[in-house]
Write a protein that holds these residues in place. Structure first.
Motif: not given
Length: 169
Positions: A109-119
């Motif tokens: 599933y799309p998930h955020d990484e450090l300092y990086s948000f997904v659309d």
């Protein structure tokens, strides 16, 4: 046996019983710590994830990164719990396999990484909505009674892993 030998023998038995009790207490505490990690870092986060998805559905996905950030918390919790259980030597091979498989499926599933948000796409949102239903089906949702022992959690994790279809299909 002399009185001195009997006294030494009794003291030795007493010390051995004390050492066994201390060892048993330590094992109980280690198992408690492992269970608490899974309850707080995974089970509670999965419940919160279900609630956040519901909130986003109700609010037309105005803040989807709340969901993707919480999913990142769940994935981190699984990693921390698995690593801790392995290091303590009290995570069974079966539990490890269930958690690894659950991690692999949730990681798709799309998930955020450090300092990086997904659309999120419309399909991603639909996949999260399906995940929410799966979470509720296995008893991991807001306003659902929580069983906070490792066996119950493992059973829920195994059921959830079996219900999740790959979101990339």
């Amino acid at each position: 046996m002399s009185n001195k030998s009997k006294a030494v023998f009794r003291i030795s038995i007493g010390l051995n019983i004390l050492l066994i009790a201390i060892l048993a207490w330590g094992i109980i505490k280690v198992n408690f710590v492992k269970e608490q990690i899974f309850v707080t870092e995974v089970q509670n986060n999965l419940m919160e994830l279900e609630g956040l998805i519901a909130h986003q559905i109700d609010n037309n996905w105005l803040e989807p990164n709340l969901v993707t950030t919480k999913l990142g918390d769940v994935l981190n919790g699984i990693q921390v719990g698995t690593t801790t259980g392995e290091q303590l030597g009290n995570l069974s091979k079966g539990d490890k396999k269930i958690l690894r498989n659950l991690y692999l499926k949730l990681n798709l599933y799309p998930h955020d990484e450090l300092y990086s948000f997904v659309d999120l796409t419309i399909e991603d949102k639909k996949n999260f909505e399906d995940l929410r239903e799966n979470l509720r089906d296995v008893g991991l949702g807001l306003n659902i009674p929580l069983y906070s022992d490792m066996d119950s959690f493992t059973k829920q994790a195994e059921e959830l892993e079996g219900k999740i279809n790959s979101p990339t299909n």
